[in-house]
Design an enzyme around this catalytic site. Structure first.
Site, PDB file in Angstrom:
ATOM      1  CB  SER A 173      -1.256   0.300   1.410  1.00 42.28           C
ATOM      2  OG  SER A 173      -1.412   1.425   1.774  1.00 42.28           O
ATOM      3  CE1 TYR A 186      -4.571  -1.697   4.898  1.00 42.16           C
ATOM      4  CE2 TYR A 186      -3.398   0.122   4.649  1.00 42.16           C
ATOM      5  CZ  TYR A 186      -3.768  -0.961   3.952  1.00 42.16           C
ATOM      6  OH  TYR A 186      -4.406  -0.565   2.218  1.00 42.16           O
TER       7      TYR A 186
END
Length: 312
Positions: A173, A186
């Site tokens: 990501s 995350y």
């Protein structure tokens, strides 16, 4: 000293060659490899990018092995693959559990064959500040986003090494390069994916397995349920990514054995800035994009279900 001098010259020559080739490939992408009849396993295949990649691989003639914890989502992906004339094998699998990964992985080996392309796509997001997170939520984030990629890689890499043929694709990501508030768990898990994939690439390269490739995919936020409701202050600069366009860019990276791909290209620039600027300067850039408020409009997210046969 003479040996050191010649070693330096050789290294310098190789560096220049690497830079020249990278610039050539920037303007002229390498020829795509053929994946017809390759066995491609995709985790998180029941929705979003995982579903999109599953269908695209099927269009390219690959045999797709679909893993997801959601049986309903898997069934939907199967229908879409069959609609394009593809061949697929769906399996309900909880990738948090390394024992289940081994059990279902062995079953795939028996029923389908050796996996030659592994796409570690499964992921979750909580969207909370650190002190708002339950301990179990933090453990789940790391189990799905990071550890699961390690368990699946350990399961399927040996046959790739034995045949010197394969490809490990890990979904990272942009948050694995530049973290955001309300995404501590995350972002940390995705930083782990970045480090895991880069280091795995080094291991494969220096062990001489030139036929086994790795690709780290680092997209910004996509128009899926994962970051539903979230947006940056200036979407014309950092827009939410369209699923289909993102799938196509990821497929291009995989089919040309690209080691790392950031989507959009702005992520490369922002990552470089982060390493060059003082932390206080990065605070200002984050404020400019209102990235500190990115998750305030968060409306759900792609949770990882404990009940295997429920809809999202």
């Amino acid at each position: 000293m003479v040996a050191l001098f010649f070693e330096f010259l050789l290294t310098f020559k190789n560096l220049i060659t690497a830079f020249v080739l990278s610039w050539i490939h920037f303007f002229i992408p390498p020829i795509s490899k053929c994946v017809r009849e390759e066995i491609v396993l995709i985790t998180g295949a029941g929705h979003g990018l995982g579903q999109g990649m599953s269908v695209e691989f099927a269009k390219h003639g690959a045999v797709t092995v679909l893993w997801d914890i959601n049986a309903v989502g898997l069934a939907d992906t199967v229908r879409k693959i069959e609609a394009v004339g593809g061949k697929c094998y769906p399996y309900v699998c909880d990738v948090r559990d390394r024992r289940q990964v081994k059990k279902v992985g062995d079953k795939v080996g028996t029923e389908v064959g050796h996996v030659t392309i592994l796409v570690n796509n499964a992921g979750i997001v909580n969207g909370k500040k650190l002190l708002e997170l339950e301990d179990e939520e933090i453990e789940d984030t790391f189990s799905v986003n990071l550890l699961a990629q390690i368990w699946t890689t350990k399961q399927f890499l040996p046959s790739m090494l034995e045949n010197n043929h394969g490809h490990i694709v890990n979904m990272g990501s942009s948050c694995g390069h530049i973290g955001l508030t309300h995404l501590v768990d995350y972002s940390a898990s995705k930083f782990g994916v970045t480090g895991f994939t880069q280091t795995l690439n080094y291991e494969l390269h220096f062990s001489g397995h030139d036929g086994v490739h790795t690709t780290l995919v680092s997209p910004s936020y996509t128009k899926t349920t994962m970051f539903k409701g979230c947006q940056m202050a200036y979407p014309s600069i950092l827009p939410a990514l369209e699923v289909e366009a993102t799938v196509q860019r990821i497929m291009q990276a995989i089919l040309t054995n690209q080691n790392e791909v950031c989507i959009p290209r702005m992520v490369y620039f922002m990552t470089a800035l982060k390493h060059m600027l003082p932390v206080s300067a990065m605070h200002e850039i984050i404020r400019f994009f209102r990235a500190d408020k990115f998750m305030t409009t968060f409306a759900g997210g792609q949770r990882y279900y404990n009940t295997l046969n429920t809809e999202e």
